[in-house]
Design a protein around this motif. Sequence first.
Motif, PDB file in Angstrom:
ATOM      1  N   GLN A 146       0.824  -1.207   0.000  1.00  0.00           N
ATOM      2  CA  GLN A 146       0.000   0.000   0.000  1.00  0.00           C
ATOM      3  C   GLN A 146       0.862   1.262   0.000  1.00  0.00           C
ATOM      4  O   GLN A 146       0.509   2.264  -0.633  1.00  0.00           O
ATOM      5  CB  GLN A 146      -0.915  -0.010   1.225  1.00  0.00           C
ATOM      6  CG  GLN A 146      -1.747   1.240   1.414  1.00  0.00           C
ATOM      7  CD  GLN A 146      -2.549   1.202   2.712  1.00  0.00           C
ATOM      8  OE1 GLN A 146      -2.614   0.177   3.390  1.00  0.00           O
ATOM      9  NE2 GLN A 146      -3.163   2.327   3.070  1.00  0.00           N
ATOM     10  N   ARG A 181      -6.801   0.424   5.629  1.00  0.00           N
ATOM     11  CA  ARG A 181      -7.346  -0.250   4.451  1.00  0.00           C
ATOM     12  C   ARG A 181      -7.299  -1.765   4.657  1.00  0.00           C
ATOM     13  O   ARG A 181      -8.213  -2.488   4.262  1.00  0.00           O
ATOM     14  CB  ARG A 181      -6.549   0.127   3.212  1.00  0.00           C
ATOM     15  CG  ARG A 181      -7.046  -0.527   1.925  1.00  0.00           C
ATOM     16  CD  ARG A 181      -6.123  -0.222   0.757  1.00  0.00           C
ATOM     17  NE  ARG A 181      -6.027   1.217   0.507  1.00  0.00           N
ATOM     18  CZ  ARG A 181      -5.185   1.749  -0.398  1.00  0.00           C
ATOM     19  NH1 ARG A 181      -4.369   0.956  -1.094  1.00  0.00           N
ATOM     20  NH2 ARG A 181      -5.153   3.056  -0.559  1.00  0.00           N
ATOM     21  N   TYR A 182      -6.239  -2.232   5.252  1.00  0.00           N
ATOM     22  CA  TYR A 182      -6.104  -3.653   5.582  1.00  0.00           C
ATOM     23  C   TYR A 182      -6.041  -3.786   7.105  1.00  0.00           C
ATOM     24  O   TYR A 182      -5.052  -3.389   7.725  1.00  0.00           O
ATOM     25  CB  TYR A 182      -4.851  -4.244   4.935  1.00  0.00           C
ATOM     26  CG  TYR A 182      -4.787  -4.035   3.436  1.00  0.00           C
ATOM     27  CD1 TYR A 182      -5.625  -4.757   2.585  1.00  0.00           C
ATOM     28  CD2 TYR A 182      -3.924  -3.095   2.876  1.00  0.00           C
ATOM     29  CE1 TYR A 182      -5.584  -4.550   1.211  1.00  0.00           C
ATOM     30  CE2 TYR A 182      -3.874  -2.890   1.508  1.00  0.00           C
ATOM     31  CZ  TYR A 182      -4.717  -3.619   0.677  1.00  0.00           C
ATOM     32  OH  TYR A 182      -4.675  -3.414  -0.675  1.00  0.00           O
ATOM     33  N   GLU A 220      -6.481   6.359   4.956  1.00  0.00           N
ATOM     34  CA  GLU A 220      -6.478   4.999   4.417  1.00  0.00           C
ATOM     35  C   GLU A 220      -5.581   4.051   5.212  1.00  0.00           C
ATOM     36  O   GLU A 220      -5.263   2.952   4.743  1.00  0.00           O
ATOM     37  CB  GLU A 220      -6.003   5.030   2.963  1.00  0.00           C
ATOM     38  CG  GLU A 220      -6.969   5.702   2.015  1.00  0.00           C
ATOM     39  CD  GLU A 220      -8.270   4.922   1.907  1.00  0.00           C
ATOM     40  OE1 GLU A 220      -8.212   3.689   1.734  1.00  0.00           O
ATOM     41  OE2 GLU A 220      -9.342   5.549   2.029  1.00  0.00           O
TER      42      GLU A 220
END
Length: 564
Positions: A263, A468-469, A465
């Motif tokens: 990312q 995000r994971y 973000e």
Amino acid sequence: MKTELFGVFGDREQFARFRSPAEFDRLLGGESVTVGIRDPHLDVPNRTSVHRAPDGFCVVWGEVFAPEGVERPASTWLFDRYATEGNDAVEGLNGSYVGVIECDGDSLVFTDPIHSRECFYTDTPVRCFGTDTAELTRVIPSPTLDCRGLCEFVHFGLTFGETTTIEQLRRLPFDSCLFPDAIEPLSRFVYEPRSFDYTEELAARLERAIDRRAAYPGTSGMLMSAGFDSRVLLARLPEVDVCYTLGTPRTPEVRVARKVASQYGTRHETLLVNESYLAVDPDIVQYTNGIRESVHIHHRGNTAEITADVIYHGLFLDTLLRGRFVPHDTVHLDVIDRDFPLPRLDPDPDIDRHFASKFGFYGDTDRPLIDCPEIDADTSEQFLKDTIARHYKRGFDRADSRYNAMALLGIKAKSALPFKTHLADQFLESFVAADSELVDWHLTTPPEHRNDRTYQKALRMIDPEIFRYRPPDRPHRSYQLNQMEKYLRKKLPGVSPFGTPWPDRDQIYDENDLDTRLFAGRPDIQALPPRIKLRINDARMWLEYARGETAEKPYDFVRSEPTL
């Protein structure tokens, strides 16, 4: 160790009685103190700094930053300020360090406010001090075991307060100065909660703390998990060349860490667990300083694979910013016979059991494993209560509440410090958690706001973000929901439980047949849990390494045939 600070309150001739000046990169001597330092990063900005003057000198060893706007090295700035402000001058430093000052015949030694680089001392009768306890033990004419320290080490995995495992060797008290014939407290670490925007301020301080450490030369790497702490560094640092995660490519922890690295455009490498994960040789155990267990050096078997010059990590961010040692309230659900956490502090915490859990206390014996006349406890449980009560109560000279006193005890303990000590000796290691702005946020933020909610909000302000994971064991934003799913995964058939980010220590212990290698002839010790056996071996290995001799009966300090 590759890096070290060692000194005596005396002249160069007295220094040479204990150590050879040739062992050090720099030797500085004055009227009342002489100190030697070894550090491969001496010429790097914001690292070890030395200042000499006609009326004295100053050394700040480690990672150190002068106040914003100061262009001079930290040692130069500190020496000039000490001449006018005395001991109060050290409050302006930022970082992870040990400092020594001589000015007009006065001399003192100090560390950073949270003692992330610790200093020890012994009176031989000349007072010697340093960062490597093994080297200090070797200057003691006849070092003797400290049975209380050994008992704390074996049962808790650490020693408390100023205690070490050697009677004549002591740790510099928390937030204090060492003088030739005295010790004086400082007041840099005192809880003074106030009201402000905790989330916004935390986000801004994290950004500044990371930015200060972003310009080191060479290739940069990060020891990364799939959790919160390392990813905030990755989100803010302008460039990280490679991230390292311990495990196997198929484990959820490694898969998520790889996605997070991708990312942010960073290469990811998996450090495969090998037979050296539980290496027990002196090259590893030396980093415990004989007062903490080595299990926290998770990367010990993969050091050669870490090729970056600079290493970042998120150690202790959870302790300072997320309330790791502050207990939260729970509710018991009778239908499933389980406690679930509530979003508030525990109004009546069981302090003994709380720290027993946090420190990995071993209490499954009728009496302590170490025979010690100084310990007035007939049972392991009483030893737990007496030890925690004594050191918890000592925190109220700096804490305004029981919750902050509990947080302070956890910070003083720093059970995982060998992880950092090893990295700092092998690489140019940067320690974000020791930033003075983050320490101040911890001290001024009420304990009920030092939690995951505040922390995650601050991280989203740094990067919307950033999650995000999600971490594999925390798929939800709610701590309570994560705990509920954790429970259901354990109970429901056909559903795999959350894994742990760490390898199976007990399995690796058995696969390497460490009982036979380490404890042949001691079936009583072999019957103990692997973690306790590893603590016992750490103590034995460090004592032999420090004293330069192999004991004929290396485990005699453990009671024979302890009652289990």
